[in-house]
Design a protein around this motif. Sequence first.
Motif, PDB file in Angstrom:
ATOM      1  N   ALA A 184       0.857  -1.174   0.000  1.00  0.00           N
ATOM      2  CA  ALA A 184       0.000   0.000   0.000  1.00  0.00           C
ATOM      3  C   ALA A 184       0.898   1.229   0.000  1.00  0.00           C
ATOM      4  CB  ALA A 184      -0.931   0.003   1.212  1.00  0.00           C
ATOM      5  N   GLU A 185       0.334   2.383  -0.392  1.00  0.00           N
ATOM      6  CA  GLU A 185       1.128   3.597  -0.553  1.00  0.00           C
ATOM      7  C   GLU A 185       0.501   4.755   0.209  1.00  0.00           C
ATOM      8  OE1 GLU A 185       1.302   4.526  -4.668  1.00  0.00           O
ATOM      9  OE2 GLU A 185       2.166   2.594  -5.262  1.00  0.00           O
ATOM     10  N   LEU A 186       1.355   5.538   0.846  1.00  0.00           N
ATOM     11  CA  LEU A 186       0.964   6.798   1.471  1.00  0.00           C
ATOM     12  C   LEU A 186       1.609   7.919   0.662  1.00  0.00           C
ATOM     13  CD1 LEU A 186      -0.519   7.907   4.036  1.00  0.00           C
ATOM     14  CD2 LEU A 186       1.734   7.964   5.129  1.00  0.00           C
ATOM     15  N   HIS A 187       0.841   8.936   0.303  1.00  0.00           N
ATOM     16  CA  HIS A 187       1.378  10.004  -0.524  1.00  0.00           C
ATOM     17  C   HIS A 187       2.546  10.695   0.161  1.00  0.00           C
ATOM     18  CE1 HIS A 187      -1.982  10.918  -3.653  1.00  0.00           C
ATOM     19  NE2 HIS A 187      -1.742   9.634  -3.550  1.00  0.00           N
ATOM     20  N   GLY A 188       3.518  11.105  -0.633  1.00  0.00           N
ATOM     21  CA  GLY A 188       4.670  11.817  -0.099  1.00  0.00           C
ATOM     22  C   GLY A 188       4.287  13.126   0.565  1.00  0.00           C
ATOM     23  N   SER A 189       3.212  13.751   0.112  1.00  0.00           N
ATOM     24  CA  SER A 189       2.774  14.993   0.753  1.00  0.00           C
ATOM     25  C   SER A 189       2.331  14.751   2.189  1.00  0.00           C
ATOM     26  CB  SER A 189       1.645  15.638  -0.049  1.00  0.00           C
ATOM     27  OG  SER A 189       0.527  14.767  -0.147  1.00  0.00           O
ATOM     28  N   GLU A 190       1.867  13.548   2.488  1.00  0.00           N
ATOM     29  CA  GLU A 190       1.485  13.227   3.866  1.00  0.00           C
ATOM     30  C   GLU A 190       2.727  12.996   4.721  1.00  0.00           C
ATOM     31  OE1 GLU A 190      -1.740  12.794   6.673  1.00  0.00           O
ATOM     32  OE2 GLU A 190      -1.400  13.786   4.748  1.00  0.00           O
ATOM     33  N   ARG A 191       3.764  12.417   4.141  1.00  0.00           N
ATOM     34  CA  ARG A 191       5.028  12.304   4.877  1.00  0.00           C
ATOM     35  C   ARG A 191       5.554  13.704   5.203  1.00  0.00           C
ATOM     36  NH1 ARG A 191      10.693  10.564   3.783  1.00  0.00           N
ATOM     37  NH2 ARG A 191      11.736  11.018   5.755  1.00  0.00           N
ATOM     38  N   ALA A 192       5.441  14.644   4.255  1.00  0.00           N
ATOM     39  CA  ALA A 192       5.869  16.016   4.512  1.00  0.00           C
ATOM     40  C   ALA A 192       5.030  16.645   5.623  1.00  0.00           C
ATOM     41  CB  ALA A 192       5.778  16.841   3.231  1.00  0.00           C
ATOM     42  N   TRP A 193       3.738  16.338   5.634  1.00  0.00           N
ATOM     43  CA  TRP A 193       2.848  16.842   6.694  1.00  0.00           C
ATOM     44  C   TRP A 193       3.281  16.297   8.056  1.00  0.00           C
ATOM     45  CZ3 TRP A 193      -0.887  20.202   7.917  1.00  0.00           C
ATOM     46  CH2 TRP A 193      -1.748  19.917   8.980  1.00  0.00           C
ATOM     47  N   LEU A 194       3.588  15.015   8.117  1.00  0.00           N
ATOM     48  CA  LEU A 194       4.044  14.409   9.367  1.00  0.00           C
ATOM     49  C   LEU A 194       5.344  15.062   9.831  1.00  0.00           C
ATOM     50  CD1 LEU A 194       3.407  10.614   8.628  1.00  0.00           C
ATOM     51  CD2 LEU A 194       1.868  12.262   9.724  1.00  0.00           C
ATOM     52  N   GLY A 195       6.258  15.289   8.896  1.00  0.00           N
ATOM     53  CA  GLY A 195       7.507  15.951   9.244  1.00  0.00           C
ATOM     54  C   GLY A 195       7.285  17.364   9.748  1.00  0.00           C
ATOM     55  N   GLY A 196       6.320  18.059   9.152  1.00  0.00           N
ATOM     56  CA  GLY A 196       5.990  19.407   9.613  1.00  0.00           C
ATOM     57  C   GLY A 196       5.454  19.412  11.029  1.00  0.00           C
ATOM     58  N   LEU A 197       4.606  18.428  11.359  1.00  0.00           N
ATOM     59  CA  LEU A 197       4.101  18.322  12.725  1.00  0.00           C
ATOM     60  C   LEU A 197       5.246  18.128  13.714  1.00  0.00           C
ATOM     61  CD1 LEU A 197       1.009  15.955  12.207  1.00  0.00           C
ATOM     62  CD2 LEU A 197       0.967  18.417  12.671  1.00  0.00           C
ATOM     63  N   VAL A 198       6.159  17.238  13.362  1.00  0.00           N
ATOM     64  CA  VAL A 198       7.305  16.951  14.230  1.00  0.00           C
ATOM     65  C   VAL A 198       8.138  18.210  14.448  1.00  0.00           C
ATOM     66  CG1 VAL A 198       9.517  15.718  14.315  1.00  0.00           C
ATOM     67  CG2 VAL A 198       7.420  14.501  13.684  1.00  0.00           C
ATOM     68  N   ASN A 199       8.437  18.917  13.370  1.00  0.00           N
ATOM     69  CA  ASN A 199       9.279  20.102  13.459  1.00  0.00           C
ATOM     70  C   ASN A 199       8.591  21.229  14.219  1.00  0.00           C
ATOM     71  OD1 ASN A 199      11.996  20.591  12.444  1.00  0.00           O
ATOM     72  ND2 ASN A 199      11.112  22.363  11.419  1.00  0.00           N
ATOM     73  N   ASP A 200       7.291  21.405  13.971  1.00  0.00           N
ATOM     74  CA  ASP A 200       6.562  22.497  14.618  1.00  0.00           C
ATOM     75  C   ASP A 200       6.489  22.306  16.130  1.00  0.00           C
ATOM     76  OD1 ASP A 200       6.194  23.688  12.184  1.00  0.00           O
ATOM     77  OD2 ASP A 200       4.086  23.110  11.970  1.00  0.00           O
ATOM     78  N   ILE A 201       6.381  21.065  16.577  1.00  0.00           N
ATOM     79  CA  ILE A 201       6.355  20.804  18.020  1.00  0.00           C
ATOM     80  C   ILE A 201       7.668  21.238  18.653  1.00  0.00           C
ATOM     81  CG2 ILE A 201       6.337  18.962  19.753  1.00  0.00           C
ATOM     82  CD1 ILE A 201       4.300  17.515  17.943  1.00  0.00           C
ATOM     83  N   ALA A 202       8.782  20.863  18.038  1.00  0.00           N
ATOM     84  CA  ALA A 202      10.094  21.230  18.586  1.00  0.00           C
ATOM     85  C   ALA A 202      10.279  22.740  18.599  1.00  0.00           C
ATOM     86  CB  ALA A 202      11.194  20.559  17.780  1.00  0.00           C
ATOM     87  N   LEU A 203       9.921  23.409  17.511  1.00  0.00           N
ATOM     88  CA  LEU A 203      10.091  24.857  17.455  1.00  0.00           C
ATOM     89  C   LEU A 203       9.137  25.566  18.407  1.00  0.00           C
ATOM     90  CD1 LEU A 203      10.625  25.315  13.624  1.00  0.00           C
ATOM     91  CD2 LEU A 203      12.275  25.825  15.423  1.00  0.00           C
ATOM     92  N   GLY A 204       7.954  24.998  18.613  1.00  0.00           N
ATOM     93  CA  GLY A 204       7.034  25.579  19.583  1.00  0.00           C
ATOM     94  C   GLY A 204       7.595  25.549  20.993  1.00  0.00           C
ATOM     95  N   VAL A 205       8.263  24.457  21.323  1.00  0.00           N
ATOM     96  CA  VAL A 205       8.890  24.353  22.639  1.00  0.00           C
ATOM     97  C   VAL A 205      10.084  25.300  22.740  1.00  0.00           C
ATOM     98  CG1 VAL A 205      10.124  22.819  24.225  1.00  0.00           C
ATOM     99  CG2 VAL A 205       8.125  21.978  22.984  1.00  0.00           C
TER     100      VAL A 205
END
Length: 306
Positions: free
Chosen positions: A13-34
Amino acid sequence: MSRVYFHSPSGDAELHGSERAWLGGLVNDIALGVLSPSSPSRVDRLRPFIHPDHYLAATDPYAVDAYGRGGLESWASTYATAFSVGWSHRAPLIQYRGKALDSFTLALNTAALLGNDQIKLAARLHGQCELHAWVDGPNRAWLADIMQTGLDSGIYRSGFQHEADPDRGRPDPSWVSQGWGEVISLLRQRDDEPVATSYSVCDQFPNSSVGDWMPPWPEGLPREWDALPEEQQEQRSARSDEWYELDDTEQWRISMAGLRASSDGLEMKPDNWSSFRFEHKLSVLDLLAPDADDRLASALDLEPAA
């Protein structure tokens, strides 16, 4: 378009690369928020960790030019970009006593520490999909449940409504799925096969570099192709070509044995889901802690600070 693939012996099965980018954005935004680099107190805390050769080390966060450009908000924006990129052409953004601290790993560990199960999965996929993060058969339904909750809560995106665009071959409006439903369906189909990930711009799974198919890399040589003697290059190329003569079952057997034997923490499982951390195991909270010197020295195997 890029994809995160979920492979099993009986289907993919495949997950779109744009969703991987979204997941990465969530990860990065949490760190920068802290980190909150626009806060004056945080600027004073973060600046000592900036590598002396990084361009931000010589930047005054409070300086404003004759046109009113610069100042703390501008510095914070530049810091956030540098944190997201990780390295300039000369140096990493963050260091401690001469040892580089990869901001990518810091962000992953911050998400793993602070996030719910869905954010933890975002960190695991963003950090390990190229390395073939995997889930064993009995835990497939558990992972599917985490994904379904992510969809139901809106943390993950199910898809997008595309407007009609005849010039691009879309005469009518259409719904484009991100692929979560297909991945969840694959995971729920059975519980007797592992599922391993890969990323579309890297090697798919299984492949000849996972497991014991290829000879060990010679000790003392950099892991660069040009560092190998010509004879060894030819031997490895021939061995790699022979991989494609194996049937699918044998390829899976070899590569899964390699994943199971790995000490890289690639298996996604309930047993260590909450405690799992990447590499040095440090998060941005360790940079901000009152005992940061002790935490960083311990994690980086340095003598305690004087």
